[in-house]
Design an enzyme around this catalytic site. Structure first.
Site, PDB file in Angstrom:
ATOM      1  N   PHE A  23      -5.778  -1.761 -14.268  1.00  0.00           N
ATOM      2  CA  PHE A  23      -5.030  -2.828 -13.618  1.00  0.00           C
ATOM      3  C   PHE A  23      -6.028  -3.586 -12.740  1.00  0.00           C
ATOM      4  O   PHE A  23      -6.939  -2.982 -12.157  1.00  0.00           O
ATOM      5  CB  PHE A  23      -3.836  -2.314 -12.799  1.00  0.00           C
ATOM      6  CG  PHE A  23      -3.082  -3.468 -12.216  1.00  0.00           C
ATOM      7  CD1 PHE A  23      -2.340  -4.296 -13.035  1.00  0.00           C
ATOM      8  CD2 PHE A  23      -3.189  -3.787 -10.872  1.00  0.00           C
ATOM      9  CE1 PHE A  23      -1.705  -5.425 -12.517  1.00  0.00           C
ATOM     10  CE2 PHE A  23      -2.552  -4.903 -10.353  1.00  0.00           C
ATOM     11  CZ  PHE A  23      -1.813  -5.720 -11.182  1.00  0.00           C
ATOM     12  N   THR A  24      -5.830  -4.896 -12.624  1.00  0.00           N
ATOM     13  CA  THR A  24      -6.828  -5.770 -11.999  1.00  0.00           C
ATOM     14  C   THR A  24      -7.298  -5.273 -10.628  1.00  0.00           C
ATOM     15  O   THR A  24      -8.481  -4.990 -10.426  1.00  0.00           O
ATOM     16  CB  THR A  24      -6.247  -7.192 -11.864  1.00  0.00           C
ATOM     17  OG1 THR A  24      -4.984  -7.106 -11.199  1.00  0.00           O
ATOM     18  CG2 THR A  24      -6.063  -7.845 -13.231  1.00  0.00           C
ATOM     19  N   ASP A  44      -0.325   5.724  -9.916  1.00  0.00           N
ATOM     20  CA  ASP A  44       0.134   4.402  -9.488  1.00  0.00           C
ATOM     21  C   ASP A  44       1.640   4.390  -9.749  1.00  0.00           C
ATOM     22  O   ASP A  44       2.090   4.208 -10.886  1.00  0.00           O
ATOM     23  CB  ASP A  44      -0.593   3.309 -10.285  1.00  0.00           C
ATOM     24  CG  ASP A  44      -0.180   1.922  -9.832  1.00  0.00           C
ATOM     25  OD1 ASP A  44       0.873   1.796  -9.165  1.00  0.00           O
ATOM     26  OD2 ASP A  44      -0.904   0.953 -10.135  1.00  0.00           O
ATOM     27  N   ARG A  91      -2.135 -12.695 -18.953  1.00  0.00           N
ATOM     28  CA  ARG A  91      -2.625 -11.320 -18.923  1.00  0.00           C
ATOM     29  C   ARG A  91      -3.522 -11.123 -20.152  1.00  0.00           C
ATOM     30  O   ARG A  91      -3.173 -10.431 -21.102  1.00  0.00           O
ATOM     31  CB  ARG A  91      -1.449 -10.327 -18.920  1.00  0.00           C
ATOM     32  CG  ARG A  91      -0.808 -10.152 -17.548  1.00  0.00           C
ATOM     33  CD  ARG A  91      -1.811  -9.627 -16.551  1.00  0.00           C
ATOM     34  NE  ARG A  91      -1.352  -9.448 -15.193  1.00  0.00           N
ATOM     35  CZ  ARG A  91      -2.105  -9.685 -14.126  1.00  0.00           C
ATOM     36  NH1 ARG A  91      -3.309 -10.186 -14.234  1.00  0.00           N
ATOM     37  NH2 ARG A  91      -1.683  -9.445 -12.925  1.00  0.00           N
ATOM     38  N   PHE A 103      -8.343 -14.779 -12.056  1.00  0.00           N
ATOM     39  CA  PHE A 103      -7.091 -15.356 -12.560  1.00  0.00           C
ATOM     40  C   PHE A 103      -6.246 -15.987 -11.460  1.00  0.00           C
ATOM     41  O   PHE A 103      -5.459 -16.894 -11.712  1.00  0.00           O
ATOM     42  CB  PHE A 103      -6.270 -14.290 -13.310  1.00  0.00           C
ATOM     43  CG  PHE A 103      -5.950 -13.075 -12.486  1.00  0.00           C
ATOM     44  CD1 PHE A 103      -6.863 -12.045 -12.366  1.00  0.00           C
ATOM     45  CD2 PHE A 103      -4.742 -12.965 -11.823  1.00  0.00           C
ATOM     46  CE1 PHE A 103      -6.576 -10.926 -11.594  1.00  0.00           C
ATOM     47  CE2 PHE A 103      -4.440 -11.849 -11.057  1.00  0.00           C
ATOM     48  CZ  PHE A 103      -5.373 -10.827 -10.935  1.00  0.00           C
ATOM     49  N   LYS A 105       7.622  -3.848  -5.978  1.00  0.00           N
ATOM     50  CA  LYS A 105       8.232  -3.787  -7.324  1.00  0.00           C
ATOM     51  C   LYS A 105       9.443  -2.851  -7.273  1.00  0.00           C
ATOM     52  O   LYS A 105      10.451  -3.204  -6.685  1.00  0.00           O
ATOM     53  CB  LYS A 105       7.192  -3.308  -8.347  1.00  0.00           C
ATOM     54  CG  LYS A 105       6.192  -4.401  -8.764  1.00  0.00           C
ATOM     55  CD  LYS A 105       5.041  -4.511  -7.848  1.00  0.00           C
ATOM     56  CE  LYS A 105       3.903  -5.307  -8.421  1.00  0.00           C
ATOM     57  NZ  LYS A 105       2.819  -5.470  -7.436  1.00  0.00           N
ATOM     58  N   TYR A 109       4.668  -0.347  18.802  1.00  0.00           N
ATOM     59  CA  TYR A 109       3.346  -0.300  18.168  1.00  0.00           C
ATOM     60  C   TYR A 109       3.129   1.049  17.490  1.00  0.00           C
ATOM     61  O   TYR A 109       2.571   1.135  16.400  1.00  0.00           O
ATOM     62  CB  TYR A 109       2.233  -0.572  19.194  1.00  0.00           C
ATOM     63  CG  TYR A 109       0.889  -0.694  18.492  1.00  0.00           C
ATOM     64  CD1 TYR A 109       0.491  -1.921  17.953  1.00  0.00           C
ATOM     65  CD2 TYR A 109       0.062   0.410  18.329  1.00  0.00           C
ATOM     66  CE1 TYR A 109      -0.706  -2.029  17.268  1.00  0.00           C
ATOM     67  CE2 TYR A 109      -1.141   0.296  17.645  1.00  0.00           C
ATOM     68  CZ  TYR A 109      -1.520  -0.925  17.123  1.00  0.00           C
ATOM     69  OH  TYR A 109      -2.701  -1.038  16.430  1.00  0.00           O
TER      70      TYR A 109
HETATM   71  C1  LIG Z   1       0.521  -1.596 -11.614  1.00  0.00           C
HETATM   72  C2  LIG Z   1       0.149  -2.236 -10.327  1.00  0.00           C
HETATM   73  N1  LIG Z   1      -0.612  -1.576  -9.451  1.00  0.00           N
HETATM   74  C3  LIG Z   1      -0.986  -2.119  -8.282  1.00  0.00           C
HETATM   75  C4  LIG Z   1      -0.607  -3.399  -7.930  1.00  0.00           C
HETATM   76  C5  LIG Z   1      -1.125  -4.009  -6.640  1.00  0.00           C
HETATM   77  O1  LIG Z   1      -0.109  -4.097  -5.725  1.00  0.00           O
HETATM   78  P1  LIG Z   1       0.021  -5.316  -4.657  1.00  0.00           P
HETATM   79  O2  LIG Z   1       0.217  -6.567  -5.428  1.00  0.00           O
HETATM   80  O3  LIG Z   1       1.219  -4.916  -3.841  1.00  0.00           O
HETATM   81  O4  LIG Z   1      -1.214  -5.331  -3.841  1.00  0.00           O
HETATM   82  C6  LIG Z   1       0.195  -4.127  -8.801  1.00  0.00           C
HETATM   83  C7  LIG Z   1       0.604  -5.506  -8.457  1.00  0.00           C
HETATM   84  O5  LIG Z   1       0.892  -6.351  -9.238  1.00  0.00           O
HETATM   85  C8  LIG Z   1       0.593  -3.536 -10.040  1.00  0.00           C
HETATM   86  O6  LIG Z   1       1.351  -4.194 -10.926  1.00  0.00           O
END
Ligand SMILES: Cc1ncc(COP(=O)(O)O)c(C=O)c1O
Length: 474
Positions: free
Chosen positions: A137-138, A228, A395, A462, A271, A85
């Protein structure tokens, strides 16, 4: 690590050829379907590729997130999971790998990227503040908004132009940033949210010169920079290829130098870092680290696992090592380019220059007759699936969501369909199939009609929205 002078076998002799620096040890069968089956599956999924079952997909280019193939070493690492743990030895391996390759001091593990975004946004943003960034980014923007902040796009204008050939379309426009600082005051800007190979701009990189200048500007105003780092390794490849003074440096050296101009980073390890699940946050400020370590136990898990199993952390630390190998990154980006070049040769409109992780089809040019509020990029994802069982992602206007103040759709300049290439998964022959399917959809574009949204979730719509063809009657 890398071979001589970072050259491929072909390049050593002045030839064009290159090949993947791995061979396949295990295969996973994929299923071809009939047009009839695909029509049924698409209708059941409400014309949203997120709602398809993967068993009904032939070539899955929905995302490069968590879809890569792990190496034999990583799978061996899975067997070395220490599932204690607290204080798992795998956490310390992870800490070591991040410090070595990204150079930050303090590490907080998270279950994936958005977990890290949540913690950072909660720790740093106060209601009413502004967070400038090189395109939204979303999930990143949503967490900034949920913390009471407002995202402000300060990317260069060329990023919004799919045909501009600027080599670093991810760069921050320093004048836009200075204007914001003048207008709102540095105290109202908790940090700059900087992303490598900007996803929503088509996988476009940030130059070293730009991050250096950004550091200088931010230091003058006492503003921090958080990165990021999700696709920062791929960004390093473009710097090596395009920026003066970096062609003889390794990806690992470039990555570490870039990070050194920032105050910390968050990561979707699914990624670049070559794992199916995982994430992390890394910072240099000990006080911020203290806050984040408090928050992580509330939202993710103890500070030595943060939502990951010990085995996940082992695979991740090995994935970090593998991800900075020059041969690996080159093969990855060259595969994306192979697909992109076929499409360019056939006159199919894509975002240029070709980015690092995906090809972005320009749906506005595909379907000039479909208004943006009938979701041209969503229409194109449906078309690719119906043609050949290829799964892509919207997108455009659907991903952009609604403006929280006015409630209207946001109308982004870029209306794109993304073909994201998983790492180390598909062969060149798969890319040929994708290219021909895209051409088939392009050739029949004039007969294509729009979609109507019939179900709309409140957040990140989306993922779960449902559509039906315009003019549809049950
Ligand atoms: C540029 C970017 N930042 C953050 C994220 C969010 O990461 P996660 O999907 O692991 O939560 C993504 C995911 O697609 C991304 O492409």
């Amino acid at each position: 690590m890398t071979n001589s002078n970072y050259k491929t076998m072909g390049q050593q002799f002045g030839r064009r050829s290159w090949a993947e620096p791995w061979k396949i040890k295990m295969v996973e069968p994929i299923r071809m379907t009939t047009r009839e089956e695909r029509e049924k599956a698409m209708a059941e999924a409400g014309y949203n590729t997120f709602l398809l079952r993967s068993a009904d997909v032939y070539i899955d280019l929905l995302s490069d997130s968590g879809t890569g193939a792990m190496s034999d070493r990583q799978w061996a690492g899975i067997m070395l999971g220490d599932e204690a743990y607290a204080g798992s030895r795998n956490f310390y391996h992870l800490e070591e790998a991040i410090r070595k390759h990204y150079g930050y001091k303090f590490i907080v593990p998270t279950h994936q990227g958005r977990g890290a975004e949540h913690l950072l946004s909660q720790a740093l943003i106060h209601a009413g503040q502004y967070i400038p960034g090189n395109m939204y980014f979303t999930t990143t923007r949503l967490h900034q908004e949920l913390a009471g902040g407002t995202f402000v796009d300060v990317i260069i204008d060329e990023a919004h132009d799919p045909s501009s050939l600027q080599p670093f379309k991810g760069d921050v426009d320093l004048e836009k940033l200075e204007d914001l600082i003048k207008r709102e005051g540095a105290d109202n800007i908790p940090y700059v949210s900087l992303a490598g190979t900007v996803n929503m701009a088509g996988g476009q990189p940030v130059s070293m010169a730009n991050v250096q200048a950004l550091r200088e500007l931010c230091s003058r105003h006492g503003i921090r920079i958080y990165l990021d780092a999700t696709r920062m390794v791929e960004n390093a490849f473009f710097i090596q290829e395009r920026e003066e003074g970096y062609s003889e440096k390794s990806i690992a050296e470039i990555l570490k130098e870039f990070c050194s101009y920032t105050d910390g980073a968050w990561m979707s390890a699914k990624k670049d870092n070559l794992v199916n699940i995982g994430g992390w946050l890394a910072v240099n400020d000990p006080n911020l680290f203290d806050t984040l370590r408090n928050l992580v136990v509330v939202f993710e898990g103890l500070h030595t696992y943060g939502g990951m199993a010990g085995r996940d952390m082992e695979a991740l630390s090995l994935g970090i090592e593998e991800s900075v190998d020059d041969d690996h990154v080159r093969a990855r980006v060259e595969q994306v380019r192979y697909l992109g070049q076929l499409l360019i040769d056939w006159g199919i409109p894509i975002v240029l220059p070709i980015g690092g992780h995906a090809i972005f089809l320009n749906a506005k040019v595909f379907y000039p007759h479909i208004p943006q509020d009938q979701f041209p990029a969503q229409v194109l994802t449906a078309g690719l699936y119906l043609d050949s069982g290829i799964r892509a992602m919207e997108r455009g206007i659907v991903s952009a969501g609604r403006d929280p103040k006015t409630g209207d759709h946001r109308y982004p300049a870029l209306e794109l369909t993304r073909l994201a290439i998983p790492r180390r998964v598909y062969t060149q022959a798969h890319m040929d199939v994708v290219a021909e399917a895209t051409k088939g959809v392009f050739d029949s574009r004039e007969q294509t009609t729009g979609l109507k949204m019939i179900y709309e979730p409140k957040q990140l719509r989306f993922f779960q929205a449902r559509f039906e063809p315009v003019g549809f009657r049950a």
